[in-house]
Design a protein around this motif. Structure first.
Motif, PDB file in Angstrom:
ATOM      1  N   ALA A  74       0.834  -1.206   0.000  1.00 57.70           N
ATOM      2  CA  ALA A  74       0.000   0.000   0.000  1.00 57.70           C
ATOM      3  C   ALA A  74       0.870   1.258   0.000  1.00 57.70           C
ATOM      4  CB  ALA A  74      -0.938  -0.007   1.205  1.00 57.70           C
ATOM      5  N   VAL A  75       1.960   1.244   0.774  1.00 58.39           N
ATOM      6  CA  VAL A  75       2.892   2.376   0.789  1.00 58.39           C
ATOM      7  C   VAL A  75       3.463   2.580  -0.615  1.00 58.39           C
ATOM      8  CG1 VAL A  75       5.144   3.181   1.650  1.00 58.39           C
ATOM      9  CG2 VAL A  75       3.481   2.179   3.240  1.00 58.39           C
ATOM     10  N   TYR A  76       3.843   1.495  -1.252  1.00 58.74           N
ATOM     11  CA  TYR A  76       4.409   1.570  -2.603  1.00 58.74           C
ATOM     12  C   TYR A  76       3.402   2.165  -3.590  1.00 58.74           C
ATOM     13  CZ  TYR A  76       7.088   0.206  -6.687  1.00 58.74           C
ATOM     14  OH  TYR A  76       7.805   0.223  -7.857  1.00 58.74           O
ATOM     15  N   ARG A  77       2.169   1.693  -3.528  1.00 54.23           N
ATOM     16  CA  ARG A  77       1.139   2.193  -4.443  1.00 54.23           C
ATOM     17  C   ARG A  77       0.776   3.649  -4.161  1.00 54.23           C
ATOM     18  NH1 ARG A  77      -3.291  -2.630  -5.284  1.00 54.23           N
ATOM     19  NH2 ARG A  77      -1.825  -4.215  -6.042  1.00 54.23           N
ATOM     20  N   ALA A  78       0.721   3.999  -2.881  1.00 58.86           N
ATOM     21  CA  ALA A  78       0.300   5.355  -2.511  1.00 58.86           C
ATOM     22  C   ALA A  78       1.354   6.404  -2.816  1.00 58.86           C
ATOM     23  CB  ALA A  78      -0.056   5.393  -1.020  1.00 58.86           C
ATOM     24  N   PHE A  79       2.634   6.057  -2.629  1.00 59.10           N
ATOM     25  CA  PHE A  79       3.678   7.081  -2.712  1.00 59.10           C
ATOM     26  C   PHE A  79       4.645   6.898  -3.872  1.00 59.10           C
ATOM     27  CE2 PHE A  79       2.278   6.709   1.737  1.00 59.10           C
ATOM     28  CZ  PHE A  79       1.623   7.937   1.810  1.00 59.10           C
ATOM     29  N   LYS A  80       4.501   5.806  -4.602  1.00 56.67           N
ATOM     30  CA  LYS A  80       5.235   5.551  -5.844  1.00 56.67           C
ATOM     31  C   LYS A  80       6.746   5.813  -5.764  1.00 56.67           C
ATOM     32  CE  LYS A  80       1.017   6.411  -8.415  1.00 56.67           C
ATOM     33  NZ  LYS A  80       0.302   5.657  -7.458  1.00 56.67           N
ATOM     34  N   PRO A  81       7.417   5.174  -4.804  1.00 55.85           N
ATOM     35  CA  PRO A  81       8.866   5.341  -4.700  1.00 55.85           C
ATOM     36  C   PRO A  81       9.589   4.507  -5.763  1.00 55.85           C
ATOM     37  CG  PRO A  81       8.155   3.720  -3.130  1.00 55.85           C
ATOM     38  CD  PRO A  81       6.902   4.253  -3.789  1.00 55.85           C
ATOM     39  N   ASP A  82      10.886   4.722  -5.858  1.00 49.95           N
ATOM     40  CA  ASP A  82      11.714   3.877  -6.721  1.00 49.95           C
ATOM     41  C   ASP A  82      12.033   2.560  -6.027  1.00 49.95           C
ATOM     42  OD1 ASP A  82      12.106   5.735  -8.957  1.00 49.95           O
ATOM     43  OD2 ASP A  82      13.139   6.952  -7.455  1.00 49.95           O
ATOM     44  N   LYS A  83      12.063   2.579  -4.694  1.00 49.15           N
ATOM     45  CA  LYS A  83      12.434   1.404  -3.895  1.00 49.15           C
ATOM     46  C   LYS A  83      11.846   1.575  -2.499  1.00 49.15           C
ATOM     47  CE  LYS A  83      14.927  -2.285  -2.815  1.00 49.15           C
ATOM     48  NZ  LYS A  83      13.984  -2.977  -1.976  1.00 49.15           N
ATOM     49  N   LYS A 138      -2.230  10.305   5.004  1.00 45.12           N
ATOM     50  CA  LYS A 138      -3.074   9.259   5.580  1.00 45.12           C
ATOM     51  C   LYS A 138      -4.150   8.822   4.592  1.00 45.12           C
ATOM     52  CE  LYS A 138      -4.635  10.289   9.666  1.00 45.12           C
ATOM     53  NZ  LYS A 138      -5.077  11.011  10.874  1.00 45.12           N
ATOM     54  N   SER A 139      -4.758   9.761   3.922  1.00 44.98           N
ATOM     55  CA  SER A 139      -5.818   9.465   2.968  1.00 44.98           C
ATOM     56  C   SER A 139      -5.299   8.615   1.804  1.00 44.98           C
ATOM     57  CB  SER A 139      -6.416  10.776   2.447  1.00 44.98           C
ATOM     58  OG  SER A 139      -7.361  10.523   1.448  1.00 44.98           O
ATOM     59  N   ARG A 140      -4.155   9.000   1.261  1.00 44.54           N
ATOM     60  CA  ARG A 140      -3.564   8.243   0.159  1.00 44.54           C
ATOM     61  C   ARG A 140      -3.252   6.810   0.578  1.00 44.54           C
ATOM     62  NH1 ARG A 140       1.195  12.170  -1.744  1.00 44.54           N
ATOM     63  NH2 ARG A 140       1.798  10.357  -2.984  1.00 44.54           N
ATOM     64  N   LEU A 141      -2.656   6.666   1.764  1.00 43.44           N
ATOM     65  CA  LEU A 141      -2.290   5.336   2.241  1.00 43.44           C
ATOM     66  C   LEU A 141      -3.524   4.496   2.542  1.00 43.44           C
ATOM     67  CD1 LEU A 141      -0.141   3.301   2.992  1.00 43.44           C
ATOM     68  CD2 LEU A 141       0.064   4.427   5.226  1.00 43.44           C
ATOM     69  N   LEU A 142      -4.501   5.082   3.204  1.00 48.99           N
ATOM     70  CA  LEU A 142      -5.715   4.349   3.547  1.00 48.99           C
ATOM     71  C   LEU A 142      -6.445   3.881   2.291  1.00 48.99           C
ATOM     72  CD1 LEU A 142      -7.556   3.287   5.761  1.00 48.99           C
ATOM     73  CD2 LEU A 142      -8.709   5.500   5.763  1.00 48.99           C
ATOM     74  N   GLU A 143      -6.494   4.720   1.281  1.00 49.76           N
ATOM     75  CA  GLU A 143      -7.153   4.340   0.019  1.00 49.76           C
ATOM     76  C   GLU A 143      -6.506   3.090  -0.575  1.00 49.76           C
ATOM     77  OE1 GLU A 143      -9.954   4.367  -2.847  1.00 49.76           O
ATOM     78  OE2 GLU A 143      -9.904   5.710  -1.127  1.00 49.76           O
TER      79      GLU A 143
END
Length: 149
Positions: A74-83, A138-143
């Motif tokens: 969920a963190v990866y999808r919400a914040f779109k990091p490289d790693k 929080k909203s992005r992660l919860l979604e």
């Protein structure tokens, strides 16, 4: 465990006073990190006060690890990091909690561990999210969590 920072944070969640709280899962609580030097930094707090993974009952341990992987997705999808970097340290606060750090190639030192970042940078007031920014994180992660859990 009155001297345990993680237990105290969990008690704040139960009392409705932890503004970083995102979601409750079966084995733990998802919270946004107080400081966002690494945007999207998330912590997964184990509900049981244990120091080591091997101290958990086998079924609970498996569920805890699976839930951590879902939180990290969920963190990866919400914040779109490289790693993503995952850490379960416990040297400072022995109550098990996962650190999930979104990493980006645009950082000053993207190939180094997060803990090599100077403390005055990682814990600067300038990287503490405003109330509006915190609500957005929080909203992005919860979604994303809702789509995975």
């Amino acid at each position: 465990m009155e001297n345990c920072l993680i237990c105290n944070r969990i008690n704040m969640i139960k009392e409705g006073t932890n503004k970083y709280f995102v979601a409750e899962l079966e084995t733990g609580y998802v919270v946004i990190g107080d400081h966002q030097c690494f945007e999207g930094y998330t912590i997964f707090l184990c509900k049981e006060h244990k120091n080591e993974l091997h101290e958990l009952d086998s079924d609970y341990k498996q569920k805890f690890l699976v839930e951590m992987s879902k939180v990290s997705e969920a963190v990866y999808r919400a914040f779109k990091p490289d790693k993503l970097n995952y850490e379960l340290l416990g040297n400072g606060d022995s109550h098990m909690h996962w650190h999930i750090f979104p990493r980006r190639l645009t950082e000053p030192t993207p190939k180094y561990p997060v803990w090599w970042t100077p403390k005055e940078t990682m814990y600067s007031e300038s990287v503490k999210p405003s109330n509006d920014a915190l609500e957005e994180l929080k909203s992005r992660l919860l979604e994303e969590l809702k789509g995975i859990i």
